[in-house]
Enzyme design. Structure first.
Site, PDB file in Angstrom:
ATOM      1  N   LEU A 204       0.862  -1.190   0.000  1.00 48.52           N
ATOM      2  CA  LEU A 204       0.000   0.000   0.000  1.00 48.52           C
ATOM      3  C   LEU A 204       0.891   1.231   0.000  1.00 48.52           C
ATOM      4  CD1 LEU A 204      -2.758  -0.677   2.703  1.00 48.52           C
ATOM      5  CD2 LEU A 204      -3.137  -0.358   0.256  1.00 48.52           C
ATOM      6  N   HIS A 205       0.685   2.120  -0.963  1.00 48.66           N
ATOM      7  CA  HIS A 205       1.498   3.338  -0.956  1.00 48.66           C
ATOM      8  C   HIS A 205       0.797   4.551  -1.536  1.00 48.66           C
ATOM      9  CE1 HIS A 205       1.993   2.364  -5.195  1.00 48.66           C
ATOM     10  NE2 HIS A 205       2.478   3.572  -5.379  1.00 48.66           N
ATOM     11  N   ARG A 206      -0.307   4.366  -2.258  1.00 47.56           N
ATOM     12  CA  ARG A 206      -0.934   5.513  -2.911  1.00 47.56           C
ATOM     13  C   ARG A 206      -1.519   6.462  -1.870  1.00 47.56           C
ATOM     14  NH1 ARG A 206      -1.072   5.347  -8.232  1.00 47.56           N
ATOM     15  NH2 ARG A 206      -0.535   3.356  -9.217  1.00 47.56           N
TER      16      ARG A 206
END
Length: 363
Positions: A204-206
């Site tokens: 998860l990074h957005r």
């Protein structure tokens, strides 16, 4: 022929690696690598250069973190004198990050042709900063190197067609296939105690997913429920770490938190996973080639070929849908899908062939 290649972030490094390998094999080409420094620490940058045998950058602009506006402006300011001094025949940019757009804009304003690798991808969601970067970079590029058929059609609809649009395949898959054997030697599964256990991988990074408290809370709720079926390995992006610390997710025994992993460790982890949950575009492509079930934690994808031919399912952000998609993937045997067109490990060669064949026009 002088070719400047620009990279700025972790996803860029897997894309520039096969381009730099290929350019080095061509005696008529003089490559020059610029690192904008958008990602800069050991785990997000230097380790990838070492593992992927990417030559040290000729210039590191040292831009670092910042807002979209400040990053884009700093790359523009710092790259222009390099371009003026070195006088390249082509500037090659990859992907859709701020460094991509800024370098392309600086080059085209100096009259230098731009080659965009991974052109034409569209999510049709203009709230995504990456979508804006993609559209604008394509609009000013001389060469548009496309990874899947949807990109050709998207560009045609936008009025860009003809010889400047070339379907070449996927440079990320060049890197995956070239490094597959080395990645199998990674000890990561033994290190995590997963050598003989099924597991899932989460990334998860957005910003839209991790910086909105309600969205992030819902995603973690879904992950906690899926963690009851099998352990989930979560290499934590620095942006995500800032919001994860202090939440109850850090005490979830079925969620195995790690620092960001190097390329070889991560490919070993991905290739042997029973399920991958991600909001990353590139991981959708890698899991398709690896034949690993992927649940994408987004409402859209700019890589539709992964849904059409691969193992990828768009689950959106609603926890019940994510859990249902994950459990469904775990219950079904993996399908043997065919690899998308031209995802054969030779994309970089095709790109350099086009540039050198066109060099008379460029020069």
């Amino acid at each position: 022929m002088k070719v400047i290649v620009v990279a700025g972030t972790r996803p860029n490094f897997m894309k520039v690696a096969p381009l730099m390998w290929e350019l080095a094999r061509r005696p008529a080409v003089e490559p020059f690598l610029i690192h904008t420094g958008q990602h800069y620490d050991q785990r997000m940058s230097r380790l990838f250069f070492e593992e992927l045998n990417i030559p040290s950058p000729d210039v590191d602009l040292g831009v670092g973190s910042g807002t979209h506006a400040s990053q884009t402006a700093e790359v523009l300011k710092r790259i222009e004198p390099v371009l003026v001094d070195w006088k390249p025949d082509v500037v090659m940019v990859v992907g859709d990050v701020n460094s991509t757009l800024a370098a392309a804009l600086a080059a085209v304003k100096l009259g230098i042709p731009v080659a965009h690798v991974e052109a034409g991808l569209r999510s049709f969601d203009r709230t995504m900063p990456e979508e804006i970067n993609r559209i604008l970079t394509d609009a000013i590029s001389r060469f548009l190197f496309v990874s899947e058929r949807s990109g050709v059609e998207n560009l045609r609809r936008e009025g860009i067609s003809g010889e400047q649009v070339v379907l070449v395949g996927n440079v990320m898959i060049d890197t995956l296939l070239a490094c597959r054997r080395r990645s199998e030697g990674s000890p990561i599964l033994a290190d995590l105690g997963l050598s003989s256990r099924p597991y899932a991988v989460l990334t998860l990074h957005r910003p839209a997913n991790v910086e909105n408290p309600n969205v992030f809370r819902g995603l973690m709720e879904a992950i906690e429920r899926l963690g009851q079926a099998l352990p989930i390995v979560f290499p934590v992006h620095p942006r995500t770490r800032a919001v994860l610390d202090g939440t109850r997710a850090t005490s979830n025994h079925n969620l195995i938190l790690t620092e960001p992993l190097g390329y070889l460790d991560f490919m070993k982890l991905l290739a042997n996973a029973r399920l991958v949950l991600t909001d990353s575009g590139g991981i959708q492509e890698e899991t398709t080639v690896l034949g690993v079930a992927c649940v994408t934690l987004r409402e859209n994808t700019e890589r539709p070929v992964t849904v059409e031919q691969g193992t990828n399912v768009l689950a959106g952000l609603e926890p019940k849908r994510i859990v249902a998609a994950g459990l469904d993937a775990l219950e079904r045997p993996l399908r043997q899908e065919r690899i998308p067109e031209l995802w054969d490990g030779q994309a970089a060669g095709r790109i350099v062939d086009v540039l050198t064949a066109d060099s008379a026009h460029v020069l």
